[in-house]
Design a protein around this motif. Structure first.
Motif, PDB file in Angstrom:
ATOM      1  N   SER A   1       0.835  -1.205   0.000  1.00  0.00           N
ATOM      2  CA  SER A   1       0.000   0.000   0.000  1.00  0.00           C
ATOM      3  C   SER A   1       0.869   1.254   0.000  1.00  0.00           C
ATOM      4  O   SER A   1       0.617   2.206  -0.749  1.00  0.00           O
ATOM      5  CB  SER A   1      -0.928   0.013   1.218  1.00  0.00           C
ATOM      6  OG  SER A   1      -1.987  -0.896   1.069  1.00  0.00           O
ATOM      7  N   ARG A   2       1.877   1.267   0.839  1.00  0.00           N
ATOM      8  CA  ARG A   2       2.761   2.442   0.881  1.00  0.00           C
ATOM      9  C   ARG A   2       3.483   2.637  -0.450  1.00  0.00           C
ATOM     10  O   ARG A   2       3.648   3.765  -0.929  1.00  0.00           O
ATOM     11  CB  ARG A   2       3.770   2.298   2.029  1.00  0.00           C
ATOM     12  CG  ARG A   2       3.158   2.496   3.409  1.00  0.00           C
ATOM     13  CD  ARG A   2       4.244   2.756   4.441  1.00  0.00           C
ATOM     14  NE  ARG A   2       5.107   1.590   4.603  1.00  0.00           N
ATOM     15  CZ  ARG A   2       4.914   0.622   5.493  1.00  0.00           C
ATOM     16  NH1 ARG A   2       3.867   0.696   6.313  1.00  0.00           N
ATOM     17  NH2 ARG A   2       5.753  -0.395   5.577  1.00  0.00           N
ATOM     18  N   THR A   3       3.873   1.521  -1.058  1.00  0.00           N
ATOM     19  CA  THR A   3       4.534   1.617  -2.360  1.00  0.00           C
ATOM     20  C   THR A   3       3.602   2.224  -3.399  1.00  0.00           C
ATOM     21  O   THR A   3       3.998   3.110  -4.178  1.00  0.00           O
ATOM     22  CB  THR A   3       4.996   0.222  -2.829  1.00  0.00           C
ATOM     23  OG1 THR A   3       5.964  -0.278  -1.904  1.00  0.00           O
ATOM     24  CG2 THR A   3       5.618   0.301  -4.217  1.00  0.00           C
ATOM     25  N   LEU A   4       2.351   1.759  -3.426  1.00  0.00           N
ATOM     26  CA  LEU A   4       1.385   2.287  -4.392  1.00  0.00           C
ATOM     27  C   LEU A   4       1.099   3.760  -4.128  1.00  0.00           C
ATOM     28  O   LEU A   4       0.959   4.556  -5.062  1.00  0.00           O
ATOM     29  CB  LEU A   4       0.088   1.477  -4.338  1.00  0.00           C
ATOM     30  CG  LEU A   4       0.164   0.015  -4.770  1.00  0.00           C
ATOM     31  CD1 LEU A   4      -1.210  -0.632  -4.708  1.00  0.00           C
ATOM     32  CD2 LEU A   4       0.742  -0.111  -6.177  1.00  0.00           C
ATOM     33  N   GLN A   5       0.990   4.130  -2.870  1.00  0.00           N
ATOM     34  CA  GLN A   5       0.728   5.527  -2.537  1.00  0.00           C
ATOM     35  C   GLN A   5       1.882   6.431  -2.975  1.00  0.00           C
ATOM     36  O   GLN A   5       1.659   7.533  -3.488  1.00  0.00           O
ATOM     37  CB  GLN A   5       0.485   5.653  -1.031  1.00  0.00           C
ATOM     38  CG  GLN A   5      -0.814   5.004  -0.565  1.00  0.00           C
ATOM     39  CD  GLN A   5      -0.821   4.679   0.923  1.00  0.00           C
ATOM     40  OE1 GLN A   5       0.063   5.110   1.668  1.00  0.00           O
ATOM     41  NE2 GLN A   5      -1.812   3.923   1.361  1.00  0.00           N
TER      42      GLN A   5
END
Length: 376
Positions: free
Chosen positions: A192-196
């Motif tokens: 999720s952090r990577t996508l954000q």
């Protein structure tokens, strides 16, 4: 009586999109949940060198090493001459279930699943060779099948209207989604952090890259939104299809080169993270026989803006905003409603999750076996 069913698992072997998912998930649900009512065996044409998905490796199976075009033409020829020439390559059984639009002549009862008749509605989205084959073969397959499963009411209407088969012969059995997989995920997890970080605030489209998915309207809607002061990106998930180069040109013309992000084909295990972190799922398709992304997004608590055409309204119910897919301004307006009205967003998420929970493969398998038993 517990019938032995030979199910064509070819799509599960050779395709990764909707047809492949249908064959894989239905066969898995039949094997795991309906073995007390039916005996299942799989069959597929071994033309690609690929093998069955891991979920199906324990199911009895047989394969026929025949080229793709030869297999398709042989299936049609067997219907034309009314001789079950290909049946000798199959194990014994009571029923043959064709899970894609390919039904050889059989000296046994047959079930045909029809997913869509897009080649009739949007002929420009198919190659001329495929259009010619389906235009010739599908009327024969539909009339010769003992029972037809349509994956939506839209597809049933299309089949009955196009081929004049009795409505009573066509049973609507909606497809399902993986209820364990398509759930909201932690927005603080690593992916999720990577996508954000990679995509920021984004709208999401999921599906094979082809014209009928209507990525062009989504890009034009994105341009309108950002011209109004939004700072949104469009993440496009899906494998390469055909006739998609004009979209890349459009992206450049709209100066969206940094705003449209191509993620390619994403592993199923990662899809819920893409859905959960998206602000809105866009499904502006010009035509769909079903439409998995709508339900998958709803299961992951993501609001949906969808086309108001074909089967999509019956899937979305009153839990999505429906728009004319040819009007980018309407798509943009619907996105703004979702972003700017917290109460509406909450209602869509709550209703969508309840709706998605009603589409299960266990139910699809149960009703499919009911069809098998009705033919005995």
């Amino acid at each position: 009586m517990r019938p032995k069913v030979i199910l064509d698992a070819g799509p599960a072997v050779h395709q990764a999109a909707g047809l492949g998912r249908y064959a894989t998930e239905l066969a898995t649900a039949l094997w795991r949940g309906e073995s007390n009512r039916t005996e299942l065996a799989l069959f597929y044409n071994d033309h690609s060198g690929h093998r069955l998905p891991a979920a199906l490796t324990n199911v009895p199976s047989s394969r026929l090493p025949m080229g793709q075009y030869r297999w398709r033409l042989s299936a049609l020829a067997s219907q034309v001459v009314r001789r079950p020439n290909l049946q000798r390559h199959l194990p014994p059984g009571d029923i043959y279930h064709a899970t894609e639009h390919l039904l050889p002549r059989m000296a046994r009862r047959t079930v045909l699943t029809v997913h869509d008749l897009i080649f009739r509605h949007l002929p420009e989205t198919h190659t001329w060779r495929n259009r010619a084959f389906l235009a010739t073969a599908m009327p024969i397959f539909a009339r010769r099948a003992d029972a037809i499963i349509a994956v939506s009411e839209q597809t049933k209407r299309d089949v009955v209207t196009a081929y004049g088969v009795p409505a009573a012969k066509v049973e609507v059995i909606p497809e399902g989604i993986d209820q364990d997989l398509f759930q909201p995920v932690c927005t603080g997890c690593d992916l999720s952090r990577t996508l954000q970080q990679r995509h920021g605030d984004y709208l999401l489209m999921v599906g094979t890259l082809e014209p009928r998915k209507n990525h062009a309207a989504a890009a034009r809607a994105l341009a309108i939104l950002n011209q109004r002061g939004r700072s949104l990106n469009l993440v496009v998930v899906g494998g390469s299809g055909w006739k998609f180069s004009p979209f890349h040109k459009l992206v450049e013309e709209l100066n969206l080169g940094t705003r449209v992000h191509f993620a390619g084909r994403v592993p199923d295990a990662e899809l819920p993270t893409y859905y959960t972190n998206a602000r809105v799922l866009l499904q502006p398709s010009l035509y769909e026989g079903f439409g998995f992304p709508i339900l998958e997004a709803m299961g992951c608590a993501t609001p949906v803006v969808s086309s108001n055409r074909s089967s999509l309204p019956e899937l979305a119910g009153d839990c999505a905003l429906l728009v004319d897919p040819t009007e980018p301004a309407a798509i943009a307006h619907a996105v703004e409603q979702v972003l700017d009205q917290p109460r509406l967003r909450s209602e869509m998420i709550r209703g969508g999750r309840k709706r998605a929970a009603t589409f299960t493969w266990a139910e699809a398998a149960r009703r499919t076996v009911d069809i098998y038993l009705s033919l005995l």
